[in-house]
Every structure is written in C-alpha cells, then in structure tokens.
Design an enzyme around this catalytic site. Structure first.
Site, PDB file in Angstrom:
ATOM      1  N   GLY A  42      44.533  35.171  31.732  1.00 43.67           N
ATOM      2  CA  GLY A  42      45.573  35.660  30.851  1.00 43.67           C
ATOM      3  C   GLY A  42      46.904  35.939  31.507  1.00 43.67           C
ATOM      4  O   GLY A  42      47.856  36.330  30.835  1.00 43.67           O
ATOM      5  N   ARG A 100      34.135  27.485  35.087  1.00 39.99           N
ATOM      6  CA  ARG A 100      34.510  28.042  36.389  1.00 39.99           C
ATOM      7  C   ARG A 100      33.369  28.930  36.844  1.00 39.99           C
ATOM      8  O   ARG A 100      32.541  29.359  36.031  1.00 39.99           O
ATOM      9  CB  ARG A 100      35.802  28.847  36.304  1.00 39.99           C
ATOM     10  CG  ARG A 100      35.734  30.033  35.351  1.00 39.99           C
ATOM     11  CD  ARG A 100      37.098  30.655  35.116  1.00 39.99           C
ATOM     12  NE  ARG A 100      37.049  31.659  34.059  1.00 39.99           N
ATOM     13  CZ  ARG A 100      38.115  32.135  33.429  1.00 39.99           C
ATOM     14  NH1 ARG A 100      39.314  31.699  33.737  1.00 39.99           N
ATOM     15  NH2 ARG A 100      37.990  33.053  32.490  1.00 39.99           N
ATOM     16  N   SER A 108      39.038  52.739  72.286  1.00 40.41           N
ATOM     17  CA  SER A 108      38.847  52.836  70.841  1.00 40.41           C
ATOM     18  C   SER A 108      40.235  52.813  70.213  1.00 40.41           C
ATOM     19  O   SER A 108      41.078  53.657  70.523  1.00 40.41           O
ATOM     20  CB  SER A 108      38.108  54.121  70.463  1.00 40.41           C
ATOM     21  OG  SER A 108      37.892  54.161  69.067  1.00 40.41           O
ATOM     22  N   CYS A 117      38.428  53.145  65.621  1.00 43.99           N
ATOM     23  CA  CYS A 117      38.052  54.366  64.913  1.00 43.99           C
ATOM     24  C   CYS A 117      39.069  54.769  63.850  1.00 43.99           C
ATOM     25  O   CYS A 117      38.933  55.810  63.219  1.00 43.99           O
ATOM     26  CB  CYS A 117      37.833  55.519  65.898  1.00 43.99           C
ATOM     27  SG  CYS A 117      39.284  55.942  66.873  1.00 43.99           S
ATOM     28  N   LYS A 162      41.137  25.215  37.142  1.00 45.77           N
ATOM     29  CA  LYS A 162      40.832  24.665  35.815  1.00 45.77           C
ATOM     30  C   LYS A 162      40.864  23.137  35.835  1.00 45.77           C
ATOM     31  O   LYS A 162      39.958  22.473  35.339  1.00 45.77           O
ATOM     32  CB  LYS A 162      41.827  25.205  34.796  1.00 45.77           C
ATOM     33  CG  LYS A 162      41.502  24.849  33.355  1.00 45.77           C
ATOM     34  CD  LYS A 162      42.479  25.517  32.387  1.00 45.77           C
ATOM     35  CE  LYS A 162      42.371  27.021  32.456  1.00 45.77           C
ATOM     36  NZ  LYS A 162      43.275  27.709  31.516  1.00 45.77           N
ATOM     37  N   ARG A 167      48.080  24.062  29.464  1.00 46.51           N
ATOM     38  CA  ARG A 167      47.501  25.287  30.018  1.00 46.51           C
ATOM     39  C   ARG A 167      47.770  25.371  31.520  1.00 46.51           C
ATOM     40  O   ARG A 167      47.774  24.364  32.224  1.00 46.51           O
ATOM     41  CB  ARG A 167      45.983  25.308  29.798  1.00 46.51           C
ATOM     42  CG  ARG A 167      45.525  25.528  28.366  1.00 46.51           C
ATOM     43  CD  ARG A 167      44.007  25.617  28.312  1.00 46.51           C
ATOM     44  NE  ARG A 167      43.513  26.091  27.032  1.00 46.51           N
ATOM     45  CZ  ARG A 167      43.147  25.296  26.031  1.00 46.51           C
ATOM     46  NH1 ARG A 167      43.236  23.990  26.179  1.00 46.51           N
ATOM     47  NH2 ARG A 167      42.695  25.801  24.910  1.00 46.51           N
ATOM     48  N   HIS A 173      40.206  39.530  26.845  1.00 46.31           N
ATOM     49  CA  HIS A 173      41.093  39.715  27.998  1.00 46.31           C
ATOM     50  C   HIS A 173      40.761  41.014  28.726  1.00 46.31           C
ATOM     51  O   HIS A 173      40.642  41.044  29.956  1.00 46.31           O
ATOM     52  CB  HIS A 173      42.555  39.736  27.528  1.00 46.31           C
ATOM     53  CG  HIS A 173      43.534  40.070  28.599  1.00 46.31           C
ATOM     54  ND1 HIS A 173      43.968  41.367  28.832  1.00 46.31           N
ATOM     55  CD2 HIS A 173      44.139  39.302  29.519  1.00 46.31           C
ATOM     56  CE1 HIS A 173      44.814  41.356  29.844  1.00 46.31           C
ATOM     57  NE2 HIS A 173      44.943  40.115  30.282  1.00 46.31           N
ATOM     58  N   TYR A 222      32.454  47.381  68.168  1.00 45.01           N
ATOM     59  CA  TYR A 222      32.044  48.209  67.039  1.00 45.01           C
ATOM     60  C   TYR A 222      33.254  48.629  66.217  1.00 45.01           C
ATOM     61  O   TYR A 222      34.403  48.547  66.667  1.00 45.01           O
ATOM     62  CB  TYR A 222      31.273  49.453  67.511  1.00 45.01           C
ATOM     63  CG  TYR A 222      32.108  50.468  68.268  1.00 45.01           C
ATOM     64  CD1 TYR A 222      32.801  51.483  67.601  1.00 45.01           C
ATOM     65  CD2 TYR A 222      32.181  50.435  69.658  1.00 45.01           C
ATOM     66  CE1 TYR A 222      33.551  52.416  68.293  1.00 45.01           C
ATOM     67  CE2 TYR A 222      32.925  51.362  70.359  1.00 45.01           C
ATOM     68  CZ  TYR A 222      33.616  52.358  69.669  1.00 45.01           C
ATOM     69  OH  TYR A 222      34.373  53.275  70.353  1.00 45.01           O
ATOM     70  N   MET A 266      49.005  33.824  33.188  1.00 43.32           N
ATOM     71  CA  MET A 266      50.025  32.785  33.042  1.00 43.32           C
ATOM     72  C   MET A 266      49.944  32.194  31.636  1.00 43.32           C
ATOM     73  O   MET A 266      49.128  32.598  30.829  1.00 43.32           O
ATOM     74  CB  MET A 266      49.864  31.737  34.143  1.00 43.32           C
ATOM     75  CG  MET A 266      50.172  32.296  35.527  1.00 43.32           C
ATOM     76  SD  MET A 266      49.991  31.082  36.831  1.00 43.32           S
ATOM     77  CE  MET A 266      48.233  30.754  36.776  1.00 43.32           C
TER      78      MET A 266
END
Length: 892
Positions: A100, A335, A774, A842, A22, A91, A451, A862, A102
């Site tokens: 919302g 933002r 693997s 895997c 912010k 803020r 919110h 992979y 903090m």
C-alpha cells in the site's frame, strides 16, 4: 539503451532486483503455466533513471508501445477501442514488499467513448460505469494529486442518497451521475478535463508510479523496515480482469498457511462482485475464503491446487491475490507472505519436518526482532472482563493505550510518552506514521488481508480489524458500541490473538516464550514453543560468538543465566553505589584527609565484596567481567540546582547550611559541562588514591570466599576509558599486587574497555598490557561522532533521520562504516600484538541483530547485552554463522 521493458514470459523469480518482487513473481507464475493476464514489467533501472533526472528515459514509451502491441495481439483487443476496449492496470512493485505504500491505477483506457463499448462488450452497463468512476478517482488521486477525500465524500453522498450501505448496491444511473460528479471534482482541482487519450493515461500513470517511490509514506516505510532508499520500483502493466462483473465474479487474497499462527490450511478473504482494492482497503467486510467453495466450487478447487503448487515451488508461505471474472480464475500476484513472529517460527519448523528446507534455512527465516516480539507480555485472561467488541484477530499481541482517531494525532500523543491505540474505519497508506507511533491498530472494517492487517503484521504491531460493532466517527473523535460511547483519550485494550476489544487497561502476564526461557515447562505440547526450542538449539550449536549478559546484581545474573548467558560481559560497579550507599560515596568525596578517605573506602569494601559474592555464585563457573568505577564522582551527589536552592534557603533563614554547604562546594568543584570528556573511568582511579584498589580487593576477596566454599569463580577486571597504555599499566600493577597479596585465586584476567577513539587506533600498544578488550560501543559512538546521546536524540536526530543522513540511529544499530571501522581496526591490531586476546562487545549494540552479524563477520569472541536480549543475541549469532556459511566465507 538498456532493456527497460520485459514481457512476463521473459522474467523469473530470481530477477527481483531488476523486475521488483511483483514483476518477478508474475513472470514466474507465467512460466509455471498459471492463469496470469498478459502484461509486461518496466524495470527498476528505468525508475532509477527517472528519479535521477526527473524525466522518463528517452525511448521508454516506444518500448512500452511495442510490448503493449504484443498484449493487444494476444487478446484481440486494443487500448482505447471504442467498441471493445482493452483496459490496463498499472501497479508498482519494488524488490521488497511495501504493502500500500506506492501507487496503483486500474482501468486505464476508459474514456467517454470507450465506456459505452465496455458496457456493450461486457453486457453490463452498471459495471462499465463503475469501472469508469474507479479510474477517475484513482487517476485523479495518484496521477494528478486530487485529494482522495474529495472523491470519497461524493461517493458517500451518493450512497446516502440512494439509501444503500455499500458501493456495490449503487445502480447504473447512480454511477453515471457519479462519473460526471467525479469529472467535475477532477476539473475543479486540476483546472483541466479528465484526459480522453488512453495512451496519455498510460504514460502519466507510469510516471506517477515511478514518482510514488519517493512519497513521504514510502520513504517512512522503508526507513521503518530498513529497506534501502535507492532501489527504485518496477512498474507492472497488465491487462485488466474484472471481479466486479456480478455475483459470479469477485476478488480475494489467499494464504497457503495462516499468517497469524502458521497452521496449514485455507486462509484468506473473498469479496464477491468487487475489485482487489476493495479487499485491501478494507472498505467492505469480506467473507472467509472457505465460503468460495459454496459460491464457486470449480474456482475454489482450482485455487487450492494452485496454492499447493506455489507453496512447493517457493518453499514457503505464499500470499496470493486472485480475481474471478465470470467463473474464470486469474492470478494477479504471489509473494512470500508476511507473517507474525509466531507464524514465522512455526512455519520454519513445519517446513523442516516436511522435508522442504533444512534447519540452517529455517534459522535464516526467523529473526531476533521476531523473537523479541514473542517475549512481550500478554493479557491475563483470568482477569478479563466481557469484551466491548470482537473483530478479526489480524496481528497478535496485547496492546493498551489511549484512543486516537487520526494518524497525526497518534504521533503527537505518542511523542509525549503516552501509549496510543489508533482507531479508524479502515487505514490507508497515509496513516503509516500513526501506525508506527501506536501500540496497536483497531479498525471497524476490513479483514486479515486489509491494509491495516498486512502492514501491522509486517511491523509486529498488534492489530484487530473488522470490528463492525464499532460505529467510528473520526470527525467527532469517538466510536460507539451498543450505546457505549468511547471518546478520544479513553483507554482501550486490544488482543490481536483473539480479536477482542476491552474498555480500560488490561493486566498482563509473561508470554509463554518468556516463561520458556525462564525454565518453565508448558503443561501441554505447544507448537510455537517447540519451534522456538528447536531453532534456539540449532542456533546454539551453530554460532561461534559467545553471548554474555550485562548484569549488576545476583538476581539479574541468575536470570541472565536462565536465559542462556555464558557469563557476564559487563558488571557496572557504579550501580552498587546508589540508594543508601550514596552517603558513603559522599563521605569519600568530602574527605579532607587520607584517614577520612581510607575510612570511607573501608566502609564500602564489605558492601562491594558481598555484591560480588552474590554475582559469582549466580554465575558459578562462568566469566564475570567487572568494570571498575566509570562515571564522574559528582554524579553520586545531589544535583547542583537542588543543592544551590537548599543552601540559599538556609542562608535566607540565617541557618547554617551544614553538610549541604560542603556538598555544594564539592559539586561546584567537580561539576563538568561535559562529564563524558572529564574526570571519569581510569582517570578517576588514578586521581583518587585507593578507589580502584578497594574495588579490586573486593573482587579478589569475594572470589577467594567463593573458591573456599567449593565454588568456581572466574572474575575478570575491566579498566574503563583507557586511552593510553600507560594508564592501563599503572592500574594493572596495583591490581596485580592486591591479587598476589590475597592469593589462592584462579588467574584473573585484566583488560580494558575500548571506548575512546585513541584507544582504538593504538590498540596494538594497549594489547601489550591487556588480556582482553571489550568494546564500549555506546561511548565509542558518542566520541566517534562528537555528540552526547542525551543531548541529541531529542533534538536533531529526528531531522537527520528524516533527511536520510541516518538510516537508523547509530545508538540503535552500529555505524559500520565509521565506528565499525574503529572496532575492526582495534581488533586486528590487538590480535596482531597478542593472538590470544579475547575481544567482545558490551555496549547496547551487543543485543542488536544487525550489529551482531557485523561482530561475527570480523571475528569477535563474544557479545554482551541485557538479560532480556540474551535469547535474541543467541539466535542472531546462530543466524550470522549460517549466513556466513551460505556465503561461502568464514570469519577469523
């Protein structure tokens, strides 16, 4: 002393680590010449110092006062002036957006004296007293811990007594009285009078914002969003501008594109005669932003110009908060906006087409988690009944569940395995645990920027807001719509794409994105599918990691191939011994002679062979890694408790237990307290003669059969749970003898699964007898940590997560410092011994986005995951490649 305080003219958007998102963006807008109220930012360094010691850094408030004087000089007003007071907002603002979570305090500087000056200076006594009651309520809750409900009850009582529906309709006399009532509530809960020293108000508000970094809801949100816990928050102190000065004032939130769909246009909410918290909290229903053109054309067109400027400057969707004070537009925040998964893909490709970003940057702006959300089923509209109500479609998705009206109750019900829909008038940050636990969120108030909407979009949760036909009575646990009463526990369905609310559970059908991956062609052009297609193509062109699938049947293999799998990285043969075939395994276990054992294996051979033929055909031309039998044999027998009861019953009836008696004896003989550490994997293959030989023969004969019919089978044989090279050598010798005997086959690689820590640290030796590794990261995690997943996830894991010992479950995302180090070490030693060694993963981590980035970084060949997650792994492998390129480095 570090420079803890920065004027808005000193910062910029690249200083988010220091100024928070912010503060950095307020500074950037100031540098761009946009109308930002003057102010300054206290850095995240100051917050971290406060959190480390529990006290504000020495000299900080002296710096604050120096910067405050600069603000006072610019505006010609001073904090606490009894005739023309400067009021301030305080803020929070961390590096990453935490909507919302903090704390914020507005109207700092009002006292019993200065409120009269504000009334005269503004020419609106009602506004002055409204501002004072807001300060007492916010300050009491945020700084002094007064329960917010205590103020809300008094506010509701005053509305009821005055016979009005909204706060904006309360008159001056009502608000004067309400201020006195609020001050009494404050005194009753704190034992002190509301502070009348403006600087004391400011200093304690700053401390409260620092402390809010570690509130339970903020910690939970960061854990949910995987935001580091040690960043701290900046504090932004800004001169107040007022949207509650009458009909020519107001506040709103604007998006440069639709955060739900990505379509470019004018999106947002506006609320006349209101402050910003009224919009975000959702306590009053807003009007669409387009209405501002009718209400205040000059401010509307100025806002559009600023929106266009900001989007081009940030090269992305911007989320903008603004206030209009008596016809003058002020920018309070911007933002890069949170968006739904559909909007993320659509906007990324739009910006490529507009020449704003390239495809690499577009790929960085979408995630595998967002793609997974797009693949979830949607409601079947052909079977849809009339909706019970319609609200604002705030976050897309199809969600059904049992109605609950309290966040804590949502957590409790969800913990039993039930799906829930959290229903509230409006949500607030304390509802976060329930929002996480719920399948979807439904509110009767608020819009797309409330919110509930913002948090739901960030989490990928289905959300419908502002369904004002719902009369929600949380105390009684019910809501009413046109005489229909819906109580807690009833099932409802909500459609976050249309805003519709249905009674009962709605049927679902596959999403268009899932159908796209299945190979279906849409009937008409679809912007989302086009965006997914283009970004998947770019990911496939860019990625270095191959993506295989974990599949055990021909059907799963075929689906995985449609989803883009480049082979099978894990075929679990134990899944082929279930159902009716279990009886054959029982015969093998109960065999008392070599002849009986050989007969059981001979009966299993053609069944295994047929399974492999089906899989090789589905994966024709692609590698299929078959893992030889891994689990202990007793897992194929009935449970010990069940057999014990059956035998006991037979004996009580003086009957012969027969086969059950033999099975019970076998289970007792084989039963292990911790089978993960017992007779399984390669140990089983070496102890039970002929078992692995039968499986290798089935693989070889299936491959030979396919090859004879012109197919191109590419089997690979994986030996599980090897801890010493001698184990692998013994199995390999037997397997090679069988492969040579059958003949006529392409080269069949023989390798091993690295899932035992000893295998990882002796990988160089094992590579001498293995053509591929693997990593079975599930078992490697269990053995590395020394706990069984089944035993711990429902016991102490929640406590560990709550204490911050785990940021995320190590079974969900790879433990890079520990298990990841074993993987890296084994890979490096394996390649050193055999440079052409193929290495993959895997375990379930093969489909986890963060883990995929690590596997790319260390140079693996992979990853393999479930068929459904193959597209996600493809996308993340591409993202990992472009991230590495952007960082100026590359993997092996």
């Amino acid at each position: 002393m570090p420079k803890y305080v920065f004027d808005f003219v000193e910062g910029g958007k690249d200083l988010k680590d220091l100024l928070g998102g912010k503060g950095a963006n307020l500074a950037e807008m100031t540098r761009l010449g946009l109308p930002v109220p003057p102010g300054f930012t206290i850095s995240t360094e100051a917050c971290r110092a406060y959190l480390a010691t529990g006290t504000v850094p020495a000299g900080l408030f002296d710096r604050v006062n120096a910067h405050l004087r600069l603000v006072e000089d610019r505006l010609g007003r001073t904090l606490g002036d009894p005739t023309d007071p400067l009021l301030l907002s305080v803020r929070s603002g961390g590096k990453f957006s935490m909507p919302g979570m903090m704390d914020t305090v507005l109207d700092i500087g009002l006292t019993d004296v200065s409120v009269h000056g504000l009334a005269v200076q503004s020419g609106d006594a009602r506004f002055a007293w409204d501002s004072y009651r807001r300060l007492i309520g916010m300050y009491g809750k945020t700084v002094c811990g007064v329960p917010g409900e205590a103020f809300e009850r008094e506010l509701a009582a005053h509305r009821s007594h005055a016979g009005v529906a909204t706060d904006a309709e309360l008159g001056e006399a009502d608000l004067r009285h309400l201020v006195e009532v609020y001050k009494k509530v404050f005194h009753d809960h704190t034992g002190r009078e509301f502070p009348q020293a403006p600087h004391e108000q400011l200093y304690l508000a700053i401390e409260a914002v620092f402390a809010s970094w570690n509130t339970e809801r903020a910690v939970l949100y960061r854990r949910q969003e995987r935001i580091p816990q040690d960043l701290g928050t900046a504090v932004n102190v800004m001169a107040m501008v007022f949207g509650n000065l009458g009909s020519d004032s107001g506040t709103g939130v604007a998006f440069t594109r639709d955060p739900a769909t990505g379509v470019r246009g004018v999106y947002g909410d506006y609320l006349a005669n209101a402050q910003g918290e009224d919009v975000v909290a959702g306590i009053r229903n807003t009007v669409p932003l387009q209405e501002l053109e009718r209400i205040d054309p000059r401010s509307y067109h100025q806002l559009l110009s600023i929106m266009d400027k900001l989007e081009h400057h940030y090269r992305d969707l911007c989320d903008i908060e603004f206030t209009i004070e008596r016809g003058k537009l002020w920018m309070l925040q911007t933002r890069v906006g949170k968006r739904t998964p559909a909007a993320a893909f659509t906007i990324a490709v739009q910006l490529v087409d507009e020449g704003v970003i390239d495809l690499d940057e577009a790929l960085r702006r979408v995630t595998g988690a967002q793609l997974a959300q797009l693949m979830f089923p949607r409601f079947d509209r052909t079977a849809a009944p009339a909706p019970l109500a319609v609200g604002v479609p705030a976050s897309p998705g199809a969600a059904s569940g049992r109605v609950v009206f309290d966040a804590r109750r949502a957590v409790e019900v969800a913990a039993t395995g039930e799906k829930v829909i959290l229903v509230r008038r409006e949500t607030n940050p304390d509802d976060l645990p329930g929002m996480i636990a719920a399948q979807g969120i439904l509110t009767s108030r608020g819009g797309k920027t409330s919110h509930a909407a913002v948090v739901a979009r960030g989490m990928g949760k289905t959300c419908v807001c502002g369904a004002d036909a719902l009369d929600v009575d949380t105390d009684s646990g019910r809501f009413t719509v046109d005489g229909v009463v819906v109580t807690e526990g009833a099932v409802v369905s909500i459609d976050g794409a249309t805003g519709e609310v249905f009674l009962g559970e709605m049927p679902v059908h596959p999403s268009p994105v899932a159908r796209y991956f299945e190979g279906e062609t849409p009937a008409e052009q679809d912007a989302l599918l086009e965006a997914v297609h283009r970004l998947m193509l770019h990911a496939d062109r860019t990625r270095r990691l191959d993506v295989r699938a974990n599949a055990d049947t021909g059907a799963d293999a075929a689906r995985a191939r449609r989803f883009g799998a480049e082979g099978i990285g894990l075929c679990r043969t134990e899944h082929m011994f279930l159902g009716e075939r279990r009886a054959l395994v029982e015969r093998l276990i109960l065999a008392e002679t070599d002849q009986e054992r050989d007969a059981a294996l001979a009966a299993l051979l053609p069944l295994q062979r047929a399974d492999f033929v089906e899989i090789f055909e589905a994966m024709d031309g692609l590698p299929v890694t078959v893992r030889l039998l891994d689990p202990p044999l007793h897992e194929f027998l009935p449970p010990l408790e069940e057999l014990t009861a059956r035998v006991a019953r037979a004996e009580a009836l003086e009957q012969d237990p027969g086969r059950d008696g033999a099975l019970l004896a076998a289970v007792r003989r084989m039963h292990e307290q911790n089978p993960m550490l017992g007779l399984r994997g390669v140990r089983l293959g070496l102890v039970v003669p002929g078992l692995f030989a039968m499986q290798v023969r089935a693989i070889a004969e299936a491959a030979a059969d396919c090859a004879a019919r012109g197919r191109s089978p590419r089997p690979e044989i994986m030996v599980p749970l090897v801890a010493a090279v001698q184990e692998l050598e013994a199995v390999r010798a037997e397997a090679e003898h069988i492969l040579d005997e059958i003949g006529g086959l392409p080269h069949v690689r023989i390798g091993t699964m690295i899932e035992v820590p000893r295998a990882a640290v002796t990988a160089g030796e094992i590579a001498g007898s293995a053509e591929f590794f693997s990593f079975g990261t599930n078992d490697l995690t269990q053995l590395g940590w020394g706990f069984s997943r089944d035993d711990v996830e429902g016991t102490f894991f929640p406590r560990y997560l709550g204490m911050g010992i785990f940021g995320v479950s190590p079974f969900e995302s790879l433990d890079v410092p520990g298990v990841g180090r074993l993987v890296r070490m084994a890979a490096d030693e394996g390649w050193a011994a055999r440079p052409d060694l193929k290495i993959g993963v895997c375990g379930e981590h093969g489909g986890d986005p963060d883990s995929i980035h690590f596997f790319h970084t260390i140079g693996l060949d992979y990853v393999s995951c479930s068929p459904f997650r193959v597209p996600i792994a493809r996308l993340e492998a591409g993202r990992a490649a472009v991230a590495t390129t952007a960082a100026g480095s590359d993997s092996r």
